[in-house]
Design an enzyme around this catalytic site. Structure first.
Site, PDB file in Angstrom:
ATOM      1  N   CYS B  85       0.823  -1.218   0.000  1.00 56.49           N
ATOM      2  CA  CYS B  85       0.000   0.000   0.000  1.00 56.49           C
ATOM      3  C   CYS B  85       0.854   1.264   0.000  1.00 56.49           C
ATOM      4  O   CYS B  85       0.324   2.365  -0.126  1.00 56.49           O
ATOM      5  CB  CYS B  85      -0.940   0.013   1.189  1.00 56.49           C
ATOM      6  SG  CYS B  85      -1.372  -1.608   1.802  1.00 56.49           S
ATOM      7  N   CYS B 208     -12.980   0.046   8.072  1.00 57.30           N
ATOM      8  CA  CYS B 208     -12.048  -0.430   7.031  1.00 57.30           C
ATOM      9  C   CYS B 208     -12.176   0.382   5.754  1.00 57.30           C
ATOM     10  O   CYS B 208     -13.290   0.710   5.332  1.00 57.30           O
ATOM     11  CB  CYS B 208     -12.343  -1.882   6.682  1.00 57.30           C
ATOM     12  SG  CYS B 208     -12.439  -2.959   8.123  1.00 57.30           S
ATOM     13  N   SER B 209     -11.037   0.669   5.110  1.00 53.03           N
ATOM     14  CA  SER B 209     -11.068   1.334   3.812  1.00 53.03           C
ATOM     15  C   SER B 209     -11.626   0.346   2.788  1.00 53.03           C
ATOM     16  O   SER B 209     -11.519  -0.859   2.952  1.00 53.03           O
ATOM     17  CB  SER B 209      -9.666   1.804   3.423  1.00 53.03           C
ATOM     18  OG  SER B 209      -8.775   0.706   3.393  1.00 53.03           O
ATOM     19  N   ILE B 211     -12.493  -1.327  -1.200  1.00 47.27           N
ATOM     20  CA  ILE B 211     -11.787  -1.787  -2.402  1.00 47.27           C
ATOM     21  C   ILE B 211     -12.062  -0.743  -3.487  1.00 47.27           C
ATOM     22  O   ILE B 211     -13.221  -0.391  -3.726  1.00 47.27           O
ATOM     23  CB  ILE B 211     -12.306  -3.174  -2.809  1.00 47.27           C
ATOM     24  CG1 ILE B 211     -11.893  -4.202  -1.757  1.00 47.27           C
ATOM     25  CG2 ILE B 211     -11.827  -3.553  -4.201  1.00 47.27           C
ATOM     26  CD1 ILE B 211     -12.611  -5.536  -1.891  1.00 47.27           C
ATOM     27  N   LYS B 330     -10.230   5.860   3.967  1.00 47.94           N
ATOM     28  CA  LYS B 330     -11.534   5.328   4.363  1.00 47.94           C
ATOM     29  C   LYS B 330     -12.645   5.766   3.428  1.00 47.94           C
ATOM     30  O   LYS B 330     -13.472   4.951   3.032  1.00 47.94           O
ATOM     31  CB  LYS B 330     -11.854   5.759   5.809  1.00 47.94           C
ATOM     32  CG  LYS B 330     -13.250   5.411   6.260  1.00 47.94           C
ATOM     33  CD  LYS B 330     -13.437   3.898   6.373  1.00 47.94           C
ATOM     34  CE  LYS B 330     -14.899   3.484   6.413  1.00 47.94           C
ATOM     35  NZ  LYS B 330     -15.554   3.451   5.110  1.00 47.94           N
ATOM     36  N   HIS B 334      -9.188   3.657  -1.507  1.00 45.64           N
ATOM     37  CA  HIS B 334      -7.802   3.210  -1.338  1.00 45.64           C
ATOM     38  C   HIS B 334      -7.381   2.266  -2.474  1.00 45.64           C
ATOM     39  O   HIS B 334      -7.264   1.068  -2.270  1.00 45.64           O
ATOM     40  CB  HIS B 334      -7.684   2.534   0.040  1.00 45.64           C
ATOM     41  CG  HIS B 334      -6.313   2.075   0.409  1.00 45.64           C
ATOM     42  ND1 HIS B 334      -5.151   2.636  -0.099  1.00 45.64           N
ATOM     43  CD2 HIS B 334      -5.904   1.092   1.255  1.00 45.64           C
ATOM     44  CE1 HIS B 334      -4.098   2.009   0.412  1.00 45.64           C
ATOM     45  NE2 HIS B 334      -4.526   1.066   1.229  1.00 45.64           N
TER      46      HIS B 334
END
Lengths: 134, 384
Positions: B85, B208-209, B211, B330, B334
């Site tokens: 990342c 959670c970020s 997809i 978020k 991402h």
């Protein structure tokens, strides 16, 4: 995981054999091929860990990766071994509501997974709550 | 290091871009950046591309060639860099070094990820390869699980609350409302976060970020060359990158990403700046706990006080130091390889005064990009 890749680490996965640096006495698990403290003057030899330790942190996996759906939800944690190293492990034989930071745990030999219906069965270490000492 | 000018910025819309291929995404971001700089493709000396996993997401390696080719930039040298990342942050840093070496005057730093061409399961597995495959993922650990263990320990050591974690997400979703490029334009509440489905206790879906597909591009130039294109560019004055253990269990402290601390120290030193000089920051909130650990590691707040600082609104727009004005990972989204570059785009927009409704008052900003659970961190400091 391919057969050679799994086979190469069987000692560590089955018997919790890590490494100790003869020079600085640091103990490593998972095993390392090179002592990051002593670098070239370090020399690593096998070191069997007792498999006793305590839970440093944990989580309960609710969205499991492929191959772990049958056991979900399950506890994963970081365990600090008595000899010092920390490792990531599944924690079994414990209720998801029962686990806590500082819980004493011990190593057990369990099935980790399998490579499809006809492939290799992977075995290795998991940890469970340790019985209270008398 | 010599400061390097940021002369062009380009972004695609972030989201589930089913109509856009990998190629279309990066061409769109690249063209936007070239146009923004008012330059021509032939002025470019070299290209660096951050991409985590073309191999697993679109069955394509040799991304460097693909990009130069499809962007019509042959025979310009093109290089792909990867640190999960943090790949985008690495691309920016490589471009800075290429200019500082004297080898090139104008260098493109781009990042791209196409994550929705495979099923979610494959995406999740691919993200888990940012961890230690043999000693974490193989045993049943997931990527959210690693950050969940960080969160659990942070709560235990410092009393960080479940609600404080949620407040990171709430703030970042609110900021994304004013970012047209963001994946989500939905405000959420603390109650919604703490009642969303559990992913890995204590982290829930709204911690959670997502997809995301997307690409980002910046064009960097030496100070001398920059003057041919723009009058008052924003400059990158500091850059830092550090490595740490790939596995979380080998880290000295579970609640400190030491790569962040070390990368920040290098960047501050190069820019001759301090944490207290930073007025706006884009940090790596792949999970809510990530932002809390980041604002501590970067020195904005004392260790253990990241949760309470968030609760007190110190990281809001108008707070002591606005964090993730873009919506962060978020809510902006991402696309892993693009994120580090997109962060630089956001801070540059803020310093130029072109951030629209989310504009804050700042002359000095910072970007912070993390690979895996903290095996790599990259920090950049930008100034007007």
């Amino acid at each position: 995981m391919s057969i050679p890749r799994f086979w190469r680490n069987i000692k560590s996965r089955y018997d919790l054999i890590g490494k100790q640096c003869k020079s600085c006495k640091s103990i490593y698990f998972p095993p390392r091929n090179f002592c990051p403290k002593c670098r070239r003057i370090g020399e690593l030899e096998d070191y069997k860990l007792k498999g006793k330790g305590e839970v440093v942190t944990y989580t309960i996996i609710r969205t499991p990766p492929d191959g772990f759906d049958m056991v979900s939800p399950y506890i994963m944690g970081i365990v600090e071994l008595e000899e010092g190293p920390m490792l990531t492990t599944q924690i079994v034989d414990a209720d998801v509501n029962e686990i806590y930071i500082g819980m004493p745990v011990e190593r057990v030999f369990r099935k980790i997974g399998e490579d499809g219906d006809a492939g290799l069965i992977y075995y290795g270490y998991k940890f469970r709550p340790a019985p209270k000492e008398e | 290091m010599n400061r390097v000018a940021v002369i062009g910025l380009g972004l695609t819309k972030f989201g589930e871009m089913w109509d856009s291929s990998f190629t279309r995404l990066f061409v769109e971001a690249g063209a936007a950046a070239v146009e923004d700089a008012g330059m021509d493709g032939k002025d470019i000396g070299a290209i660096y591309i951050g991409n985590m996993s073309g191999g697993r997401f679109i069955d394509q390696e040799h991304i460097s060639s693909l990009i130069a080719d499809r962007a019509g930039l042959n025979p310009i040298s093109s290089t792909r860099v990867e640190a999960a990342c943090a790949s985008g942050g690495l691309a920016v840093r490589q471009a800075i070094m290429a200019i500082n070496s004297g080898m090139h005057d104008i260098v493109v730093a781009g990042g791209v990820e196409k994550m929705t061409d495979v099923l979610t399961e494959k995406t999740t597995q691919t993200l888990a390869t940012a961890s230690d495959t043999e000693w974490e993922a193989f045993l049943g650990m997931t990527f959210p699980g690693l950050y969940a263990m960080m969160a659990r320990r942070h709560m235990y050591e410092y009393g960080t609350t479940r609600e404080q974690l949620a407040m990171v997400s709430v703030k970042n979703h609110r900021n994304a409302m004013d970012n047209p490029y963001a994946q989500y334009h939905t405000e959420i509440t603390v109650e919604q976060v703490i009642n969303s489905p559990l992913v890995a206790d204590p982290l829930r879906l709204l911690d959670c970020s997502p997809i995301t597909d997307g690409a980002a591009c910046v064009i960097l130039a030496s100070e001398k060359k920059a003057k041919d294109f723009v009058d008052n560019p924003v400059y990158i004055t500091g850059s830092g990158q550090a490595s740490s253990t790939i596995s979380l269990h080998s880290r000295e402290k579970i609640t400190t990403v030491d790569a962040t601390v070390n990368a920040a120290e290098e960047a501050y030193k190069r820019a001759k700046k301090d944490a207290k000089d930073i007025q706006v920051a884009e940090v790596h909130d792949a999970f809510t706990i990530g932002e809390i650990v980041a604002i501590e590691g970067l020195g904005f707040f004392e260790k253990g006080k990241g949760g309470i600082a968030t609760e007190e609104g110190l990281t809001e727009r108008g707070g002591k130091i606005p964090v993730n004005t873009s919506g962060g990972l978020k809510a902006k989204g991402h696309p892993v390889g693009a994120t580090g570059v997109a962060q630089v785009v956001e801070i540059a927009l803020q310093l130029r005064g072109e951030a629209g409704k989310r504009q804050v008052d700042a002359d000095i900003g910072l970007t912070h990009n993390v690979g895996g659970s903290g095996g790599t961190a990259v920090v950049h400091i930008l100034e007007k």
